[in-house]
Design a protein around this motif. Sequence first.
Motif, PDB file in Angstrom:
ATOM      1  N   THR A  16      31.148  43.818  38.485  1.00  0.00           N
ATOM      2  CA  THR A  16      31.360  42.260  38.408  1.00  0.00           C
ATOM      3  C   THR A  16      32.359  41.602  38.213  1.00  0.00           C
ATOM      4  O   THR A  16      32.621  40.348  38.430  1.00  0.00           O
ATOM      5  CB  THR A  16      30.321  42.222  37.241  1.00  0.00           C
ATOM      6  OG1 THR A  16      30.850  42.859  36.053  1.00  0.00           O
ATOM      7  CG2 THR A  16      28.783  42.677  37.591  1.00  0.00           C
ATOM      8  N   ASN A  17      33.516  42.409  37.711  1.00  0.00           N
ATOM      9  CA  ASN A  17      34.981  41.701  37.515  1.00  0.00           C
ATOM     10  C   ASN A  17      35.381  41.568  39.104  1.00  0.00           C
ATOM     11  O   ASN A  17      36.589  40.924  39.023  1.00  0.00           O
ATOM     12  CB  ASN A  17      35.903  42.431  36.768  1.00  0.00           C
ATOM     13  CG  ASN A  17      35.361  42.715  35.372  1.00  0.00           C
ATOM     14  OD1 ASN A  17      34.763  41.623  34.771  1.00  0.00           O
ATOM     15  ND2 ASN A  17      35.623  43.757  34.692  1.00  0.00           N
ATOM     16  N   ASP A  18      34.879  42.019  39.990  1.00  0.00           N
ATOM     17  CA  ASP A  18      35.227  41.860  41.341  1.00  0.00           C
ATOM     18  C   ASP A  18      34.651  40.689  41.963  1.00  0.00           C
ATOM     19  O   ASP A  18      34.858  40.589  43.302  1.00  0.00           O
ATOM     20  CB  ASP A  18      35.118  43.095  42.105  1.00  0.00           C
ATOM     21  CG  ASP A  18      36.081  44.089  41.802  1.00  0.00           C
ATOM     22  OD1 ASP A  18      37.159  43.925  41.076  1.00  0.00           O
ATOM     23  OD2 ASP A  18      35.688  45.283  41.763  1.00  0.00           O
ATOM     24  N   VAL A  19      33.813  39.784  41.297  1.00  0.00           N
ATOM     25  CA  VAL A  19      32.820  38.848  42.132  1.00  0.00           C
ATOM     26  C   VAL A  19      33.342  37.376  41.749  1.00  0.00           C
ATOM     27  O   VAL A  19      33.349  37.344  40.333  1.00  0.00           O
ATOM     28  CB  VAL A  19      31.475  39.038  41.758  1.00  0.00           C
ATOM     29  CG1 VAL A  19      30.754  38.096  42.550  1.00  0.00           C
ATOM     30  CG2 VAL A  19      31.223  40.472  42.200  1.00  0.00           C
ATOM     31  N   ILE A  20      33.449  36.501  42.446  1.00  0.00           N
ATOM     32  CA  ILE A  20      33.536  35.176  42.253  1.00  0.00           C
ATOM     33  C   ILE A  20      32.172  34.646  43.020  1.00  0.00           C
ATOM     34  O   ILE A  20      31.591  34.867  43.917  1.00  0.00           O
ATOM     35  CB  ILE A  20      34.677  34.458  43.121  1.00  0.00           C
ATOM     36  CG1 ILE A  20      35.880  34.478  42.192  1.00  0.00           C
ATOM     37  CG2 ILE A  20      34.428  32.987  43.158  1.00  0.00           C
ATOM     38  CD1 ILE A  20      35.867  33.883  41.108  1.00  0.00           C
ATOM     39  N   SER A  21      31.598  33.710  41.955  1.00  0.00           N
ATOM     40  CA  SER A  21      30.310  33.160  42.437  1.00  0.00           C
ATOM     41  C   SER A  21      30.463  31.513  42.873  1.00  0.00           C
ATOM     42  O   SER A  21      30.957  31.111  42.206  1.00  0.00           O
ATOM     43  CB  SER A  21      29.027  33.152  41.427  1.00  0.00           C
ATOM     44  OG  SER A  21      28.570  34.550  40.955  1.00  0.00           O
ATOM     45  N   ILE A  58      32.078  31.078  37.937  1.00  0.00           N
ATOM     46  CA  ILE A  58      31.223  30.501  38.831  1.00  0.00           C
ATOM     47  C   ILE A  58      31.871  29.111  39.237  1.00  0.00           C
ATOM     48  O   ILE A  58      32.163  28.437  38.312  1.00  0.00           O
ATOM     49  CB  ILE A  58      29.909  30.314  38.069  1.00  0.00           C
ATOM     50  CG1 ILE A  58      29.307  31.455  37.753  1.00  0.00           C
ATOM     51  CG2 ILE A  58      28.871  29.435  39.094  1.00  0.00           C
ATOM     52  CD1 ILE A  58      28.073  31.401  36.560  1.00  0.00           C
ATOM     53  N   PHE A  59      31.815  28.600  40.392  1.00  0.00           N
ATOM     54  CA  PHE A  59      32.209  27.507  40.921  1.00  0.00           C
ATOM     55  C   PHE A  59      30.629  26.775  41.344  1.00  0.00           C
ATOM     56  O   PHE A  59      30.027  27.409  42.071  1.00  0.00           O
ATOM     57  CB  PHE A  59      33.283  27.458  42.138  1.00  0.00           C
ATOM     58  CG  PHE A  59      34.413  28.002  41.600  1.00  0.00           C
ATOM     59  CD1 PHE A  59      35.451  27.155  40.931  1.00  0.00           C
ATOM     60  CD2 PHE A  59      34.942  29.329  42.026  1.00  0.00           C
ATOM     61  CE1 PHE A  59      36.578  27.481  40.510  1.00  0.00           C
ATOM     62  CE2 PHE A  59      36.476  29.653  41.494  1.00  0.00           C
ATOM     63  CZ  PHE A  59      37.077  28.585  40.835  1.00  0.00           C
ATOM     64  N   ASP A  94      37.508  34.445  26.413  1.00  0.00           N
ATOM     65  CA  ASP A  94      36.673  34.708  27.636  1.00  0.00           C
ATOM     66  C   ASP A  94      37.027  34.268  28.935  1.00  0.00           C
ATOM     67  O   ASP A  94      37.595  33.115  28.931  1.00  0.00           O
ATOM     68  CB  ASP A  94      35.187  34.395  27.460  1.00  0.00           C
ATOM     69  CG  ASP A  94      34.219  35.246  28.151  1.00  0.00           C
ATOM     70  OD1 ASP A  94      34.563  35.287  29.323  1.00  0.00           O
ATOM     71  OD2 ASP A  94      33.058  35.475  27.857  1.00  0.00           O
ATOM     72  N   LYS A  95      37.173  34.878  30.058  1.00  0.00           N
ATOM     73  CA  LYS A  95      37.721  34.577  31.283  1.00  0.00           C
ATOM     74  C   LYS A  95      36.797  33.858  31.954  1.00  0.00           C
ATOM     75  O   LYS A  95      36.984  33.536  33.168  1.00  0.00           O
ATOM     76  CB  LYS A  95      38.743  35.613  31.820  1.00  0.00           C
ATOM     77  CG  LYS A  95      39.667  35.981  31.170  1.00  0.00           C
ATOM     78  CD  LYS A  95      40.393  37.409  32.216  1.00  0.00           C
ATOM     79  CE  LYS A  95      41.881  37.824  31.336  1.00  0.00           C
ATOM     80  NZ  LYS A  95      42.106  38.816  32.013  1.00  0.00           N
ATOM     81  N   GLY A  96      35.447  33.682  31.482  1.00  0.00           N
ATOM     82  CA  GLY A  96      34.293  33.213  32.177  1.00  0.00           C
ATOM     83  C   GLY A  96      34.537  31.642  32.299  1.00  0.00           C
ATOM     84  O   GLY A  96      35.255  31.188  31.329  1.00  0.00           O
ATOM     85  N   PHE A  97      33.952  31.176  33.278  1.00  0.00           N
ATOM     86  CA  PHE A  97      33.760  30.015  33.250  1.00  0.00           C
ATOM     87  C   PHE A  97      32.544  29.426  34.471  1.00  0.00           C
ATOM     88  O   PHE A  97      32.213  30.160  35.265  1.00  0.00           O
ATOM     89  CB  PHE A  97      35.089  29.207  34.001  1.00  0.00           C
ATOM     90  CG  PHE A  97      35.577  29.811  35.313  1.00  0.00           C
ATOM     91  CD1 PHE A  97      35.088  29.477  36.497  1.00  0.00           C
ATOM     92  CD2 PHE A  97      36.370  30.811  35.321  1.00  0.00           C
ATOM     93  CE1 PHE A  97      35.231  29.780  37.811  1.00  0.00           C
ATOM     94  CE2 PHE A  97      36.777  31.233  36.432  1.00  0.00           C
ATOM     95  CZ  PHE A  97      36.130  30.822  37.951  1.00  0.00           C
ATOM     96  N   VAL A  98      32.246  27.967  34.218  1.00  0.00           N
ATOM     97  CA  VAL A  98      31.405  27.386  35.229  1.00  0.00           C
ATOM     98  C   VAL A  98      32.327  26.164  35.560  1.00  0.00           C
ATOM     99  O   VAL A  98      32.038  25.194  34.660  1.00  0.00           O
ATOM    100  CB  VAL A  98      29.925  27.280  34.709  1.00  0.00           C
ATOM    101  CG1 VAL A  98      29.275  26.407  35.812  1.00  0.00           C
ATOM    102  CG2 VAL A  98      29.355  28.441  34.328  1.00  0.00           C
ATOM    103  N   ASP A  99      32.721  25.977  36.632  1.00  0.00           N
ATOM    104  CA  ASP A  99      33.716  25.001  36.987  1.00  0.00           C
ATOM    105  C   ASP A  99      32.971  24.181  38.234  1.00  0.00           C
ATOM    106  O   ASP A  99      32.532  24.784  39.179  1.00  0.00           O
ATOM    107  CB  ASP A  99      35.162  25.514  37.419  1.00  0.00           C
ATOM    108  CG  ASP A  99      36.032  25.862  36.274  1.00  0.00           C
ATOM    109  OD1 ASP A  99      35.578  25.690  35.167  1.00  0.00           O
ATOM    110  OD2 ASP A  99      37.012  26.101  36.534  1.00  0.00           O
ATOM    111  N   ILE A 100      33.169  22.959  38.125  1.00  0.00           N
ATOM    112  CA  ILE A 100      33.003  21.799  39.081  1.00  0.00           C
ATOM    113  C   ILE A 100      34.073  21.842  40.114  1.00  0.00           C
ATOM    114  O   ILE A 100      34.958  21.562  39.663  1.00  0.00           O
ATOM    115  CB  ILE A 100      32.218  20.394  38.625  1.00  0.00           C
ATOM    116  CG1 ILE A 100      30.896  20.952  37.712  1.00  0.00           C
ATOM    117  CG2 ILE A 100      31.844  19.825  39.642  1.00  0.00           C
ATOM    118  CD1 ILE A 100      30.880  19.488  36.677  1.00  0.00           C
TER     119      ILE A 100
END
Length: 423
Positions: A2-7, A54-55, A79-85
């Motif tokens: 899952t660390n290898d994925v960009i959504s 997540i973009f 945390d390195k996670g994000f939901v960016d617009i």
Amino acid sequence: MTNDVISVILGGGAGTRLYPLTRRRSKPAVPLAGKYRLVDIPISNCLNAALNRIFVLTQYNSASLNKHIKNAYHFSNFDKGFVDILAAEQTPDNPTWYQGTADAVRQCLHHMENFEFEYVLILSGDQLYQMDFREMIRHHIDTGAEISIATIPVSAKEASDFGILKTNEAGEIVSFTEKPSQEVLPPWASEVSDEMKAAGRIYLASMGIYVFSREVLFRMLQDQPEAADFGKQLIPDAIEGQRRVFSYQYEGYWTDIGNIPSFFEANIGLTDDIPLFNLFNESQTIYSRARMLPPAKISGQMEKTMIADGCIIMADRLERCVVGIRTRVGKGTVITNCYIMGSDYYQTLDEIEKAKRLGHPPMGIGENCSIHYAIIDKNCSIGNGVHISGGKHLADGDFEKYTVKDGIVVVKKGVVLEDGFSI
């Protein structure tokens, strides 16, 4: 893995088939189930699969969508996670807006290229389903695919509404046809499970969910600058170009909320005793904006009705209804087969009294109303004795305060229906 994925979640176009719900908002921002937005579904599917980079690509009517994402999705500073617009932007290199799904991703590649990832998961922002994306990505890796397409078995009757894929015995996609007629369908049958065969669902429809290996996606988007859309151009070109394109079969609940009837049915279907879409599965949580609202206060008879937080319901009877946050319904009112989206805020007692002095009904639904087969958009003020009776007897049409589509009456956001108004 899952660390290898960009959504990447596509915010969608103008959403004309969902009008008037998309009159002031984008499709992914349309309220769902009384407390969520459509975009919460793909975001939640990602988060439940531990995919937290997540973009969301936005363009049309994006203000409410941007606000919702900003208020709903926060991650820890550690945390390195994000939901960016990623809003559509004009640049010296590209002075145009997004021309399609593939072009939208192409224009945002420069925002993604500095991240470390091997795979790109591309999703639509206006579908209702619960899928474990880890299984699809694992299937992509195991098959050695360059592109994986999530597919769902459909019947011959449904097939004409979708892009249909043909696979070989290994599950590799060998051909593609867009919305085939019934006459040409028989040779397009694919291998599906015994359960799907028994249901007559033997044709594989594209769900508009893709996994690309990073280098393949970048190369195809850069080498084919004229390809604006994944489903209509880039994917068929990849199949014809003999790239390794594989089907990932999904047999759970999935619906493309593309028009008013499908949107209405998806929401009202949540009131079933055992709905096809399960909001109560803790392993597949639907995330959204956290609101500090009081419990709902209810009087009257309720049958197969979902009621969100902060409501004050004094109605005589509600049946097969979804009632959104902060909804107020007065005494003597009967509502059946309706989705009431609720309100963005409460009126104070002073504001309610002022509205009454001006002859305006307060926000919500008044007393002694009768409302059937309708969608009431947010922040509507519906007076006493209002009668709305949707059904096939009504012709389609768009009016100042409401729209009728396939017998469903959609009361537009923020309108006032005075006492005694009748449809």
